[in-house]
Write an enzyme that holds these catalytic residues in place. Structure first.
Site, mmCIF file in Angstrom:
data_model
loop_
_atom_site.group_PDB
_atom_site.id
_atom_site.type_symbol
_atom_site.label_atom_id
_atom_site.label_comp_id
_atom_site.label_asym_id
_atom_site.label_seq_id
_atom_site.Cartn_x
_atom_site.Cartn_y
_atom_site.Cartn_z
ATOM 1 N N TYR A 237 0.852 -1.181 0.000
ATOM 2 C CA TYR A 237 0.000 0.000 0.000
ATOM 3 C C TYR A 237 0.892 1.236 0.000
ATOM 4 O O TYR A 237 2.051 1.202 0.402
ATOM 5 C CB TYR A 237 -0.939 0.026 1.208
ATOM 6 C CG TYR A 237 -0.282 0.466 2.492
ATOM 7 C CD1 TYR A 237 -0.325 1.788 2.904
ATOM 8 C CD2 TYR A 237 0.394 -0.452 3.293
ATOM 9 C CE1 TYR A 237 0.295 2.194 4.075
ATOM 10 C CE2 TYR A 237 1.020 -0.068 4.460
ATOM 11 C CZ TYR A 237 0.970 1.250 4.844
ATOM 12 O OH TYR A 237 1.598 1.660 5.987
ATOM 13 N N PHE B 164 -1.966 4.524 13.815
ATOM 14 C CA PHE B 164 -0.926 3.782 14.540
ATOM 15 C C PHE B 164 -0.737 2.367 13.983
ATOM 16 O O PHE B 164 0.200 1.670 14.355
ATOM 17 C CB PHE B 164 -1.271 3.735 16.032
ATOM 18 C CG PHE B 164 -0.149 3.252 16.913
ATOM 19 C CD1 PHE B 164 1.014 3.997 17.053
ATOM 20 C CD2 PHE B 164 -0.265 2.064 17.609
ATOM 21 C CE1 PHE B 164 2.047 3.554 17.873
ATOM 22 C CE2 PHE B 164 0.756 1.605 18.434
ATOM 23 C CZ PHE B 164 1.922 2.366 18.566
ATOM 24 N N TRP B 165 -1.626 1.950 13.080
ATOM 25 C CA TRP B 165 -1.543 0.609 12.490
ATOM 26 C C TRP B 165 -0.153 0.331 11.934
ATOM 27 O O TRP B 165 0.412 -0.743 12.153
ATOM 28 C CB TRP B 165 -2.591 0.490 11.388
ATOM 29 C CG TRP B 165 -2.707 -0.866 10.746
ATOM 30 C CD1 TRP B 165 -3.575 -1.870 11.100
ATOM 31 C CD2 TRP B 165 -1.969 -1.353 9.605
ATOM 32 N NE1 TRP B 165 -3.421 -2.957 10.256
ATOM 33 C CE2 TRP B 165 -2.443 -2.658 9.343
ATOM 34 C CE3 TRP B 165 -0.972 -0.823 8.802
ATOM 35 C CZ2 TRP B 165 -1.939 -3.445 8.307
ATOM 36 C CZ3 TRP B 165 -0.457 -1.594 7.767
ATOM 37 C CH2 TRP B 165 -0.935 -2.893 7.526
ATOM 38 N N ASP B 166 0.417 1.291 11.200
ATOM 39 C CA ASP B 166 1.727 1.098 10.567
ATOM 40 C C ASP B 166 2.793 0.736 11.603
ATOM 41 O O ASP B 166 3.568 -0.203 11.415
ATOM 42 C CB ASP B 166 2.163 2.380 9.843
ATOM 43 C CG ASP B 166 1.157 2.854 8.813
ATOM 44 O OD1 ASP B 166 1.487 2.833 7.621
ATOM 45 O OD2 ASP B 166 0.039 3.245 9.202
ATOM 46 N N THR B 167 2.828 1.496 12.674
ATOM 47 C CA THR B 167 3.826 1.259 13.713
ATOM 48 C C THR B 167 3.596 -0.074 14.406
ATOM 49 O O THR B 167 4.541 -0.856 14.619
ATOM 50 C CB THR B 167 3.791 2.397 14.749
ATOM 51 O OG1 THR B 167 4.220 3.612 14.122
ATOM 52 C CG2 THR B 167 4.703 2.097 15.924
#
Length: 239
Positions: free
Chosen positions: A94, A184-187
């Site tokens: 993504y 915060f999903w990415d982290t």
């Protein structure tokens, strides 16, 4: 059904103007990476600006484009989870719809997974990275990532760059433990992947701050709180 190797996801919320550039540019770049073996999924998250109708029209004329629409706002994290779960490719990736990360890096992103990595992520904070953004954003980003490394024990430099790829099977086994439903999903994905010994490749990118992006005081406080909550879940709740 045609064979799909690469599923690229564009998370979208009221991004009609950006979509008009991002979709054709994505199709052109992906066709060079995986000719005839890719899909472009637009994870549209409750937009009200005509984004849904624009993508639906595009989808009707090009089978490589898929619209995943939600009537209610899911949040970036949940929208990505939904898209990756429904993706057909063995490699999923993504990137932000404003194409802040230069698309010339997309072949390298996908190739890193082909080479055997579980996750690949662009970085704005490596010495070789080339970035253009305001001083406030730069300070906030560096401070945030220092906290993630210090408190959560990450070895990566940049956790929030919206330019990532995954082996789909490895990502799907990780998603049930990820609780973040928005930014915060990415982290959280990167931190939990490291805790599970995933092979991760971080590489420098050329990145330009998108128009209208700002850092608010409430954003900084929320991100700091999210770091502490994840530390608690990992070390106290053992989730």
């Amino acid at each position: 059904m045609r064979e799909v190797e690469v599923s690229a996801v564009l998370p979208v919320y009221n991004d009609l103007a950006a979509l008009k550039t991002a979709i054709p540019r994505s199709l052109e770049t992906l066709e060079a990476i995986a000719p005839g073996r890719f899909e472009l999924i637009v994870a549209e998250d409750g937009s009200t600006d005509g984004s849904t109708e624009f993508v639906r029209e595009y989808e009707a004329g090009d089978p490589r484009v898929r619209l995943l629409h939600s009537d209610e706002r899911l949040g970036r994290g949940r929208a990505l989870n939904r898209a990756f779960t429904q993706a057909l490719g063995s490699i999923v990736c993504y990137y932000d719809v404003d194409l802040a990360t230069d698309m010339r890096h997309l072949p390298e992103l996908v190739e890193a997974i082909r080479d055997g990595n579980d996750i690949a992520t662009g970085s704005r904070l490596l010495p070789e990275s080339v970035i253009v953004r305001s001083g406030g954003r730069e300070i906030a980003s560096r401070g945030y990532n220092t906290l993630v490394r210090t408190i959560l024990g990450s070895s990566l430099c940049d956790h929030q760059c919206g330019f990532k790829a995954f082996r789909r099977d490895r990502l799907l086994s990780l998603i049930p433990s990820v609780t973040a439903d928005h930014w915060f999903w990415d982290t959280e994905v990167l931190v939990r992947a490291q805790k599970n010994d995933y092979r991760i490749r971080e590489f420098p990118v050329q990145w330009r701050q998108g128009e209208g992006t700002t850092v608010r005081g409430t954003d900084v406080v929320e991100m700091g709180s999210a770091i502490l909550r994840l530390w608690w879940r990992i070390h106290v709740e053992k989730s």
